[in-house]
Design an enzyme around this catalytic site. Structure first.
Site, PDB file in Angstrom:
ATOM      1  N   HIS A 126      -2.419  -2.445  -9.598  1.00 19.64           N
ATOM      2  CA  HIS A 126      -3.450  -2.072  -8.893  1.00 19.64           C
ATOM      3  C   HIS A 126      -4.764  -2.441  -8.709  1.00 19.64           C
ATOM      4  CE1 HIS A 126      -6.192   1.194  -6.410  1.00 19.64           C
ATOM      5  NE2 HIS A 126      -4.285   2.163  -6.600  1.00 19.64           N
ATOM      6  N   HIS A 128       0.901  -1.377  -0.561  1.00 16.20           N
ATOM      7  CA  HIS A 128       0.187  -0.603  -0.003  1.00 16.20           C
ATOM      8  C   HIS A 128       0.762   1.258   0.308  1.00 16.20           C
ATOM      9  CE1 HIS A 128      -3.545   2.260   0.611  1.00 16.20           C
ATOM     10  NE2 HIS A 128      -4.394   2.082   1.894  1.00 16.20           N
ATOM     11  N   ASP A 131       2.808   5.048  -6.694  1.00 14.35           N
ATOM     12  CA  ASP A 131       4.146   5.590  -6.134  1.00 14.35           C
ATOM     13  C   ASP A 131       5.230   4.993  -7.218  1.00 14.35           C
ATOM     14  OD1 ASP A 131       3.129   5.185  -3.035  1.00 14.35           O
ATOM     15  OD2 ASP A 131       2.181   3.365  -3.499  1.00 14.35           O
TER      16      ASP A 131
HETATM   17  N1  CMC Z   1       4.664  -6.996 -10.533  1.00 12.13           N
HETATM   18  C1  CMC Z   1       5.103  -8.069 -10.934  1.00 12.13           C
HETATM   19  N2  CMC Z   1       3.636  -8.885 -11.415  1.00 12.13           N
HETATM   20  C2  CMC Z   1       2.666  -8.451 -10.360  1.00 12.13           C
HETATM   21  C3  CMC Z   1       2.353  -6.861  -9.815  1.00 12.13           C
HETATM   22  C4  CMC Z   1       3.880  -6.307  -9.858  1.00 12.13           C
HETATM   23  N3  CMC Z   1       3.824  -5.447  -9.777  1.00 12.13           N
HETATM   24  N4  CMC Z   1       1.553  -6.539  -9.315  1.00 12.13           N
HETATM   25  C5  CMC Z   1       0.708  -7.802 -10.247  1.00 12.13           C
HETATM   26  N5  CMC Z   1       1.289  -8.826 -10.368  1.00 12.13           N
HETATM   27  C6  CMC Z   1       0.606 -10.010 -10.849  1.00 12.13           C
HETATM   28  C7  CMC Z   1       0.297 -10.799  -9.578  1.00 12.13           C
HETATM   29  O1  CMC Z   1       1.350 -11.931  -9.850  1.00 12.13           O
HETATM   30  C8  CMC Z   1      -0.598 -11.643 -10.416  1.00 12.13           C
HETATM   31  O2  CMC Z   1      -0.118 -12.567 -11.532  1.00 12.13           O
HETATM   32  P1  CMC Z   1      -0.873 -13.696 -11.633  1.00 12.13           P
HETATM   33  O3  CMC Z   1      -2.100 -13.679 -12.125  1.00 12.13           O
HETATM   34  O4  CMC Z   1       0.262 -14.436 -12.533  1.00 12.13           O
HETATM   35  O5  CMC Z   1      -0.776 -14.477 -10.141  1.00 12.13           O
HETATM   36  C9  CMC Z   1      -1.549 -10.532 -10.756  1.00 12.13           C
HETATM   37  O6  CMC Z   1      -0.857  -9.353 -11.851  1.00 12.13           O
HETATM   38  C10 CMC Z   1      -2.504 -10.121 -10.642  1.00 12.13           C
HETATM   39  O7  CMC Z   1      -1.735  -9.412  -8.842  1.00 12.13           O
HETATM   40  P2  CMC Z   1      -3.168  -9.423  -7.279  1.00 12.13           P
HETATM   41  O8  CMC Z   1      -1.985  -9.526  -6.319  1.00 12.13           O
HETATM   42  O9  CMC Z   1      -3.971 -10.939  -7.734  1.00 12.13           O
HETATM   43  O10 CMC Z   1      -3.601  -7.862  -7.765  1.00 12.13           O
HETATM   44  P3  CMC Z   1      -3.913  -7.355  -6.862  1.00 12.13           P
HETATM   45  O11 CMC Z   1      -5.111  -6.885  -6.786  1.00 12.13           O
HETATM   46  O12 CMC Z   1      -3.832  -8.005  -5.398  1.00 12.13           O
HETATM   47  O13 CMC Z   1      -3.531  -6.289  -5.692  1.00 12.13           O
HETATM   48  C11 CMC Z   1      -0.932  -4.784  -6.103  1.00 12.13           C
HETATM   49  C12 CMC Z   1      -2.422  -5.216  -6.293  1.00 12.13           C
HETATM   50  C13 CMC Z   1      -1.216  -2.801  -5.976  1.00 12.13           C
HETATM   51  C14 CMC Z   1      -0.782  -4.693  -3.752  1.00 12.13           C
HETATM   52  C15 CMC Z   1       0.067  -5.354  -7.038  1.00 12.13           C
HETATM   53  O14 CMC Z   1      -0.468  -4.866  -7.843  1.00 12.13           O
HETATM   54  C16 CMC Z   1       0.572  -4.776  -6.080  1.00 12.13           C
HETATM   55  O15 CMC Z   1       1.807  -6.047  -5.217  1.00 12.13           O
HETATM   56  N6  CMC Z   1       1.599  -3.803  -6.779  1.00 12.13           N
HETATM   57  C17 CMC Z   1       3.303  -3.664  -5.898  1.00 12.13           C
HETATM   58  C18 CMC Z   1       3.293  -2.618  -5.017  1.00 12.13           C
HETATM   59  C19 CMC Z   1       2.325  -1.620  -4.675  1.00 12.13           C
HETATM   60  O16 CMC Z   1       3.547  -1.155  -6.230  1.00 12.13           O
HETATM   61  N7  CMC Z   1       1.411  -0.617  -4.645  1.00 12.13           N
HETATM   62  C20 CMC Z   1       0.336   0.881  -4.257  1.00 12.13           C
HETATM   63  C21 CMC Z   1      -0.510   0.158  -5.511  1.00 12.13           C
HETATM   64  S1  CMC Z   1      -1.030   1.786  -5.688  1.00 12.13           S
HETATM   65  C22 CMC Z   1      -0.292   2.719  -4.067  1.00 12.13           C
HETATM   66  C23 CMC Z   1      -1.993   2.725  -2.811  1.00 12.13           C
HETATM   67  O17 CMC Z   1      -3.020   3.162  -3.160  1.00 12.13           O
HETATM   68  O18 CMC Z   1      -1.225   1.851  -2.125  1.00 12.13           O
END
Ligand code: CMC
Length: 431
Positions: free
Chosen positions: A309, A268, A365
């Protein structure tokens, strides 16, 4: 003729049910009537991470994740960032309308006169170790404020609420700057009520021996725009925490402290700090392709921080604004050498099938840390810089929750998969 209902046939019993559809949603409680026997609890939904569950009705922030749209109270984020300022944005989030000139002046005056904290706060702060993370200090000090303002418990009293909303928005920059000064072993700098919200924060952070700290107007504006961009983002993890804690009628200081805790995580608000560390670890532009390969091969263990995201499946509109703004900041501060690595990462990732297929784009971010670093904020302060403006969003959402007659204490259900009831065996008889 079409009807706003959903017909559900339970194949376990052959019974059909009709439930209302309102605002594209069915009520989870309407499923409870679906049972296989009279003593059956009834059907529930299972939704870890709330991927498809609306927890509230809100009128504050609208996001269209596919189109990359973000509006506060109907106003597009780029217009607010272009023409507005953070304090009027906070007012807009809290009150629903942009202030008139007179309303704005009165609001700014109110915030400005609440910026000081009780002297005992300094003593509490002194109890932290020199290397305490400022987010830990900020969360603790925000919770501690509740002990200075016992009437904040009266969350059903609108006047009381307003008083503490003003205080929290006014004091969070002071707590944040004190946390930084503590970690540097520097004396605390008191608020300067003649300065703007952003400029005052900058002087509390960076003032040394000069009589009056001179704030660079370009950097003051950049910080104010970053504050606007971070002010609210509907039902994200920290806002949901704020609402959940507030739903038990805890005071807003303790609820905000919980929200700060939720924001702290690297998935986050802690992501901006993680992006910077990632860029530093990559080290140079030629190592970017290798890092992207590592991310793809890790099966989700290594993430490209600042990408992806839950809601945006398109370029985060905030990231677009920040990327453009970086140039103005670098004109004053000099170019951040990590920018080349970030640009190369973005270029490669946006062309790579792994990221394209999963709709992973830069989020807010990805570029913000580069600006913060150029402005001389230490990496540990990045998440704090997110928390300061998000306070207005948390409080707007908290107020909305308190005033919403449909809201109840947050209390999810579970699917219990543990042991069935069994008899206790005294310790001496266990093998
Ligand atoms: N790098 C590599 N792979 C990713 C990433 C990433 N940053 N984000 C998602 N994926 C992949 C993930 O491994 C999954 O792949 P698969 O379908 O093969 O299992 C797929 O994309 C879907 O990901 P998810 O984790 O199910 O998606 P989510 O909606 O639960 O997570 C997130 C959203 C923001 C937590 C995630 O994209 C992430 O960890 N990003 C990196 C951390 C980040 O930049 N966070 C800041 C978010 S914006 C500021 C805020 O509002 O907090």
């Amino acid at each position: 003729m079409s009807k706003d209902t959903l017909s559900i046939t339970d194949n376990r019993t052959g019974k059909t049910y009709e439930v209302p559809v309102q605002d594209g949603t069915i009520k989870a409680m309407d499923l409870r009537q679906i049972k296989v026997a009279a003593d059956d609890f009834g059907l529930m939904t299972y939704d870890p991470g709330f991927m498809n569950t609306a927890s509230c009705k809100s009128r504050i922030t609208f996001i269209d994740g596919d189109k990359g749209i973000l509006n506060y109270r109907g106003y597009p984020i780029d217009q607010l960032a272009d023409q507005g300022n953070y304090l009027e944005t906070a007012y807009l989030l809290l009150k629903g309308e942009l202030p008139s000139k007179a309303q704005f002046d009165a609001w700014a005056e109110k915030v400005t006169t609440h910026t000081f904290v009780h002297e005992n706060v300094k003593e509490l702060m002194a109890g932290f170790r020199y290397d305490a993370h400022p987010m830990g200090m900020l969360a603790s000090m925000t919770a501690a404020l509740s002990t200075f303002y016992p009437t904040s418990k009266q969350v059903r009293d609108a006047q009381e609420r307003e008083r503490h909303v003003n205080r929290l928005i006014a004091k969070i920059p002071t707590l944040a700057a004190f946390a930084y000064r503590h970690s540097m072993g520097l004396p605390y700098v008191y608020p300067d009520n003649e300065l703007s919200y952003a400029a005052n924060f900058l002087q509390m952070m960076f003032k040394t021996s000069e009589l009056k700290y001179k704030v660079n107007p370009a950097l003051e504006r950049a910080l104010d725009v970053l504050f606007i961009l971070h002010a609210d983002h509907e039902q994200n993890c920290s806002t949901s925490a704020m609402r959940a804690i507030g739903s038990s009628e805890a005071d807003p200081y303790c609820a905000a402290a919980g929200a700060i805790g939720a924001l702290y995580g690297p998935l986050h608000g802690g992501a901006n700090e993680a992006v910077l560390r990632m860029l530093q670890e990559i080290g140079s532009k030629d190592k970017v392709a290798g890092f992207v390969k590592e991310v793809k091969e890790s099966g989700g263990d290594v993430r490209l921080m600042g990408f992806g995201h839950r809601v945006y499946k398109n370029y985060d509109p905030r990231a677009k604004i920040i990327k453009k703004m970086a140039d103005h900041v670098f004109e004053v501060t000099g170019r951040n050498s990590l920018l080349d690595i970030a640009l190369e990462l973005e270029r490669i990732a946006l062309e790579d099938e792994y990221f394209v297929k999963r709709k992973l784009y830069p989020n807010v971010d990805f570029y913000s840390g580069l600006i913060y670093q150029a402005m001389k904020f230490p990496t540990e302060m990045f998440c704090v810089l997110f928390a300061i403006p998000r306070m207005s969003g948390w409080l707007a959402q908290w107020q909305e929750m308190i005033e919403d007659k449909e809201q109840k204490i947050a209390r999810p259900r579970q699917i219990f998969l543990g042991s069935a009831q069994r008899e206790y065996v005294p310790l001496h008889r266990r093998g």
